[in-house]
Design a protein around this motif. Structure first.
Motif, PDB file in Angstrom:
ATOM      1  N   LYS A   1       0.817  -1.214   0.000  1.00  0.00           N
ATOM      2  CA  LYS A   1       0.000   0.000   0.000  1.00  0.00           C
ATOM      3  C   LYS A   1       0.854   1.269   0.000  1.00  0.00           C
ATOM      4  O   LYS A   1       0.365   2.341  -0.302  1.00  0.00           O
TER       5      LYS A   1
ATOM      6  N   VAL B   1       2.465   5.362  -6.998  1.00  0.00           N
ATOM      7  CA  VAL B   1       1.644   5.088  -8.168  1.00  0.00           C
ATOM      8  C   VAL B   1       2.431   5.360  -9.450  1.00  0.00           C
ATOM      9  O   VAL B   1       2.350   4.608 -10.411  1.00  0.00           O
TER      10      VAL B   1
ATOM     11  N   ARG C   1      -0.278  -4.588  -5.421  1.00  0.00           N
ATOM     12  CA  ARG C   1      -0.532  -3.245  -4.890  1.00  0.00           C
ATOM     13  C   ARG C   1      -1.841  -3.159  -4.083  1.00  0.00           C
ATOM     14  O   ARG C   1      -1.920  -2.469  -3.087  1.00  0.00           O
ATOM     15  N   ASN C   2      -2.877  -3.854  -4.487  1.00  0.00           N
ATOM     16  CA  ASN C   2      -4.189  -3.746  -3.838  1.00  0.00           C
ATOM     17  C   ASN C   2      -4.422  -4.812  -2.779  1.00  0.00           C
ATOM     18  O   ASN C   2      -5.551  -5.002  -2.333  1.00  0.00           O
ATOM     19  N   GLN C   3      -3.379  -5.499  -2.355  1.00  0.00           N
ATOM     20  CA  GLN C   3      -3.528  -6.563  -1.371  1.00  0.00           C
ATOM     21  C   GLN C   3      -2.861  -6.169  -0.059  1.00  0.00           C
ATOM     22  O   GLN C   3      -2.078  -5.232  -0.007  1.00  0.00           O
ATOM     23  N   ASP C   4      -3.194  -6.912   0.980  1.00  0.00           N
ATOM     24  CA  ASP C   4      -2.506  -6.668   2.245  1.00  0.00           C
ATOM     25  C   ASP C   4      -1.119  -7.305   2.193  1.00  0.00           C
ATOM     26  O   ASP C   4      -0.790  -8.031   1.256  1.00  0.00           O
TER      27      ASP C   4
END
Length: 150
Positions: free
Chosen positions: A11, A15, A71-74
């Motif tokens: 996280k 970007v 990127r969108n995971q823990d």
């Protein structure tokens, strides 16, 4: 030192592709310096270094690009996916993997310990001052792991 491990959390990845080039370089330098040298304990015993500091700095330049895919995971799930999607990752990046493993086992807070000590204080009162350690341990296990209305 603890703060430097945040680079393994997807996280925090930038970007913009241009920012990814320098992402985590200072933190990996700190980690490489700390974990990449032999240490001596108070008794004079040498504890060998955990990683190769130079190798981890070089491999980090590539490994962080693998993180883009998670990127969108823990943290835990993301790294688990990397290890499953790329079975050779551990072989190709052994020092990075060692640092990731260290980051995953470091407790994030001492809240659980504080809860146990707080419950201990409430349990072992003036009236229960002769409670054995074994009984106190069993009582705390039931209180901390049992239903809330126990």
């Amino acid at each position: 030192m603890y703060y430097s491990f945040r680079i393994f959390d997807p996280k925090f990845l930038p970007v913009k592709e241009s920012e990814l080039v320098n992402y985590g370089n200072e933190d990996i330098e700190k980690l490489a310096t700390y974990y990449g040298i032999d240490k001596m304990d108070g008794d004079g015993n040498v504890m060998e270094k955990v990683i190769n500091g130079n190798d981890v700095k070089q491999k980090w330049k590539v490994a962080k690009y693998y993180m883009k895919q998670i990127r969108n995971q823990d943290v835990v799930g993301g790294w688990e996916n990397i290890f499953h999607m790329y079975p050779d990752f551990s072989k190709d990046f052994p020092n990075v993997v060692n640092l990731v493993k260290i980051s995953l086992i470091i407790p994030l807070s001492n809240a659980q310990v504080e809860r146990i000590l707080s419950q201990h204080k409430l349990t072992k009162t003036q009236l229960r001052n002769r409670m054995s350690v074994e009984s106190l341990n069993q009582y705390l296990i039931i209180l901390l792991n049992g239903p809330d209305d126990f």
